[in-house]
Design a protein around this motif. Structure first.
Motif, PDB file in Angstrom:
ATOM      1  N   ASP A 192      36.685  36.747  44.595  1.00 53.25           N
ATOM      2  CA  ASP A 192      35.577  37.511  45.541  1.00 53.25           C
ATOM      3  C   ASP A 192      34.362  36.913  45.198  1.00 53.25           C
ATOM      4  N   ARG A 193      34.063  36.657  43.915  1.00 48.74           N
ATOM      5  CA  ARG A 193      32.714  36.081  43.449  1.00 48.74           C
ATOM      6  C   ARG A 193      32.366  34.738  43.695  1.00 48.74           C
ATOM      7  N   LEU A 194      33.609  34.149  43.498  1.00 46.26           N
ATOM      8  CA  LEU A 194      33.619  32.469  43.841  1.00 46.26           C
ATOM      9  C   LEU A 194      33.645  32.289  45.477  1.00 46.26           C
ATOM     10  N   SER A 195      34.219  33.292  46.158  1.00 48.66           N
ATOM     11  CA  SER A 195      34.088  33.070  47.543  1.00 48.66           C
ATOM     12  C   SER A 195      32.487  33.348  48.099  1.00 48.66           C
ATOM     13  N   GLU A 197      48.673  42.699  31.530  1.00 48.04           N
ATOM     14  CA  GLU A 197      47.587  41.941  31.266  1.00 48.04           C
ATOM     15  C   GLU A 197      47.406  41.122  32.556  1.00 48.04           C
ATOM     16  N   ARG A 198      48.732  40.592  33.038  1.00 44.90           N
ATOM     17  CA  ARG A 198      48.308  39.805  34.392  1.00 44.90           C
ATOM     18  C   ARG A 198      47.899  40.639  35.335  1.00 44.90           C
ATOM     19  N   PHE A 254      43.453  41.310  38.653  1.00 47.88           N
ATOM     20  CA  PHE A 254      42.254  41.953  38.994  1.00 47.88           C
ATOM     21  C   PHE A 254      41.074  41.135  38.944  1.00 47.88           C
ATOM     22  N   ALA A 255      40.968  40.635  37.857  1.00 52.95           N
ATOM     23  CA  ALA A 255      39.951  39.793  37.305  1.00 52.95           C
ATOM     24  C   ALA A 255      39.618  38.523  38.234  1.00 52.95           C
ATOM     25  N   ARG A 256      40.946  37.879  38.502  1.00 55.45           N
ATOM     26  CA  ARG A 256      41.030  36.657  39.311  1.00 55.45           C
ATOM     27  C   ARG A 256      40.625  37.109  40.679  1.00 55.45           C
TER      28      ARG A 256
END
Length: 774
Positions: free
Chosen positions: A132-135, A119-120, A125-127
């Motif tokens: 990436d999206r946040l950047s 899960e981590r 991967f999601a993080r």
């Protein structure tokens, strides 16, 4: 094996107990010792002695306790070790169980951990994807913020560069922000304004109005617009159009109000200039009317006097022509005046009791004379029984009908013109009259029937006007007809003629208007001062007054009238309003300043139609009559005031100093002698720098209607002008500073305009005067 033996030995000890075991063990040891010794002795010596038995006995007694203690301790230790071992075993078993549990738990945790790791990994991967999206979002947001910052800076720059006041206040009236224009008006920076209420920023009167309009705004949630005078820190006042709108958040919650203030001082100046131009136009028209009426009144007056003499038929015809021409000109003057009044919505109707048959007869006779002079036929017709007296404005009605008759004659080259009066049904107590003027002239095209009542419009045919003229007669006539509650209609056929109908509903009068009683002129022989500047009017009036038996002294201007009163007693003063050097009002005021002449009858002579005598009475007159003079009007005035002779006029007031003198040279000479011309030049330079600001404040206060502030600034200008000897500016400012003086409101604009126009030329003259003495 040792462990099993020791275990059995321990079990024996446990089963026998310590005491029994100790005795058994002691006995065993003693037995072993005796057997061993006996065996040894037998083997070695072949016999056993008592001594041989005592030795092992003693040895056993000495060693057995220690051996016993050792064995017991060893056994106890072994027991303890065994028990400890059992405990360890039990603990081991427990540990094994626990280990099993732990192993299972560990296994579960390992599985959970593996699951969490998976899960981590997914979360990582999601993080990472989110990072990436946040950047990307941060980059976009940074760009957005930069763009927003640029837009905010641009908007702030736009707001600050706006000449209009822009501010924000919350619902409690507290300032939360403003632009540069507000800072300039209030004299406070934005950071100083934030947190202040209107009472801490504006004068009390302005703040009260701001709060009142805030309440109206919040009560209705609609914008409020009003005008407000505001004062700059330097004392200048400006008129602002204040507009307030409610301000809401994105969620719809009302946060306060946005305020806007636009400087409309220039617009106010333009409006005042238009108003001033309108006043000047009115004054011009009144002056023009007076100047035109003056010779006309002389013509009418002389014609009236000639009608009372013996004339030949030819002379009487000429006299009638003169009389008709004078009446035509009089109506044209009335049109000019009424055109101006209609433009200012000030047309007034003054009904009076009139002899209707006599009115119509006089009008018809004049119209017939006009038609005869052009070689046209004349037709008059009356349908129905005319009432004897009606309540009507004879002057206005005659003016309308005379316009219609004049046009009928003007536009008819051959044939005839006519006037028909028809009595129509009307409510009780009134009569309805239809005056119809007909002609056989050129007629009016149907397409232009609605246009002929427009101002300055003239009918055209083939690109040419049918006749010359002002084009105002019909427009004024319709305005007058409507003002009298009537109607003016037209019907026409091109080439065959036109028909204009004036319809009026007039109240009936029961009794005729009383006329002044005629008394023999000898009973009213007075010494009269006639103040008139037109030779023709003087001739007519003097002839009439002399004919009535009065003694007449003539003064051609106001100063001559005041001088004449210094040397002679007069019973009555007939005073023209328009004089070359001053007005009749000024002459009357000068006379009234002498207490002895408070009862002296002063009667105004005016060429205008008198509608209201209040203006004359307020300016020192006792009454007013129209020119040209008539026997009835003069007799009525004399009947009004006499019984007894009038008062004697006092000597003339001492004249003021010559206001055409621009510089106070006496004071200037003293100044130059005391401080020198260079110091005076410095004072002049200082005044030249300060005067524009003084005048801005003076004009803004005057425009704002702030009389007190205007007088205060005029006082300051007076002091500044006096300091450098500008006498004319000082005198003008002195007039302007006395707001309580008579006619201040009428003259203040002229005083201020003259100060603005003349101060620089007077200052240049002062510099020239100082240069000559440097």
């Amino acid at each position: 094996m040792m462990t099993a033996w020791a275990q059995k030995f321990t079990e024996l000890l446990t089963r026998l107990g310590t005491a029994r075991f100790s005795i058994a063990l002691f006995s065993l040891i003693l037995l072993v010792s005796l057997v061993g010794t006996s065996t040894t002795d037998i083997l070695l010596h072949g016999n056993v002695t008592v001594y041989d038995l005592l030795t092992p006995l003693l040895l056993t007694l000495l060693t057995a306790p220690w051996i016993l203690y050792f064995f017991l301790e060893m056994i106890a230790q072994l027991e303890r070790s065994r028990r400890h071992l059992f405990q360890l075993v039990e603990q081991l078993e427990q540990l094994r169980e626990q280990d099993k549990v732990l192993n299972q738990s560990l296994k579960d945790k390992v599985e959970q951990l593996n699951f969490e790791i998976d899960e981590r990994k997914k979360a990582e991967f999601a993080r990472q994807d989110a990072i990436d999206r946040l950047s990307l979002e941060v980059v976009e947001r940074k760009k957005t913020q930069e763009s927003l910052g640029e837009q905010t800076a641009l908007l702030r720059s736009f707001i600050n560069s706006s000449p209009d006041m822009i501010y924000f206040r919350n619902e409690k009236g507290i300032f939360y922000g403003c632009n540069k224009a507000v800072e300039e008006v209030t004299g406070k920076k934005e950071q100083e304004l934030i947190g202040l209420s209107p009472f801490e920023v504006y004068p009390n009167e302005v703040a009260m109005r701001a709060i009142e309009t805030d309440k109206v705004l919040f009560a209705n949630n609609q914008q409020v617009t009003y005008e407000q005078w505001l004062q700059y820190p330097d004392g200048r006042k400006a008129l602002f159009e204040m507009r307030k709108v409610p301000f809401f958040s994105a969620s719809g919650r009302r946060l306060g109000l946005l305020g806007f203030g636009r400087d409309i001082t220039e617009r106010k100046k333009a409006a005042d200039a238009l108003e001033k131009a309108a006043r000047e136009k009115t004054q011009f028209i009144a002056t023009l009317s007076h100047e035109l009426r003056t010779p006309l009144n002389g013509i009418v007056g002389l014609a009236r006097m000639l009608k009372d003499t013996e004339l030949t038929e030819q002379q009487r015809s000429y006299l009638n022509t003169i009389y008709v021409s004078a009446e035509t000109l009089g109506n044209l003057f009335n049109d000019i005046i009424d055109l101006d009044k209609a433009d200012r919505r000030r047309l007034t109707i003054v009904p009076d009791s009139q002899d209707l048959p006599a009115f119509i007869k006089d009008l018809a006779n004049l119209a017939e004379l006009m038609a005869q002079q052009k070689g046209l036929g004349w037709q008059f017709e009356c349908q129905g029984e005319l009432p004897q007296r009606v309540q009507m404005d004879a002057t206005r009605t005659r003016q309308v009908l005379w316009n219609l008759l004049g046009n009928a004659v003007k536009f008819t080259e051959q044939g005839k013109v006519g006037l028909a009066v028809k009595v129509e049904p009307a409510p009780t107590g009134s009569t309805r009259l239809a005056f119809t003027v007909t002609d056989t002239g050129i007629g009016i095209p149907k397409a232009e029937l609605d246009k002929i009542f427009a101002m300055y419009y003239q009918v055209e045919s083939g690109g040419k006007k049918h006749a010359t003229g002002t084009g105002i007669g019909l427009a004024v006539s319709r305005n007058l007809a409507e003002a009298m509650g009537g109607e003016l209609d037209v019907q026409s056929v091109p080439g065959k003629g036109s028909s204009f109908t004036l319809t009026l509903t007039l109240p009936l009068c029961d009794k005729p208007k009383a006329l002044p009683a005629e008394e023999p002129a000898a009973q009213r022989k007075l010494d009269i001062l006639l103040v008139e500047d037109i030779e023709l009017n003087v001739t007519v009036a003097k002839a009439l007054l002399t004919k009535l038996g009065h003694q007449v002294t003539v003064a051609m201007d106001g100063q001559a009238a005041l001088t004449a009163c210094q040397h002679h007693l007069f019973d009555l003063v007939l005073l023209d309003i328009q004089l070359p050097d001053m007005t009749g009002f000024e002459v009357a005021c000068a006379l009234r300043e002498e207490e002895r002449f408070a009862e002296l009858p002063i009667v105004a002579l005016t060429a205008n139609v008198i509608k209201d005598k209040d203006e004359y009475l307020e300016n020192g007159m006792d009454d007013a009559i129209s020119k040209p003079l008539s026997v009835a009007s003069v007799s009525a005035i004399i009947d009004e005031f006499y019984g007894e002779p009038g008062a004697v006029l006092a000597t003339r007031r001492e004249t003021e100093e010559d206001e055409d003198k621009l510089l106070d040279t006496d004071i200037l000479s003293q100044f130059v002698e005391a401080v020198g011309a260079p110091i005076m030049q410095q004072s002049v330079d200082l005044l030249e720098n300060q005067m524009p600001d003084y005048l801005k404040v003076l004009e803004s206060n005057l425009m704002a209607g702030d009389k007190k502030a205007t007088c205060e600034m005029a006082h300051k200008i007076k002091g500044a002008a006096a300091a450098v000897g500008l006498k004319r500016i000082q005198q003008l400012a002195n007039h302007a500073q006395h707001g309580e003086a008579p006619a201040w409101d009428e003259n203040i604009h002229e005083w201020v305009d003259e100060i603005v126009e003349q101060w620089q030329s007077d200052l240049a003259l002062l510099r020239q005067w100082l240069d000559e003495r440097s």
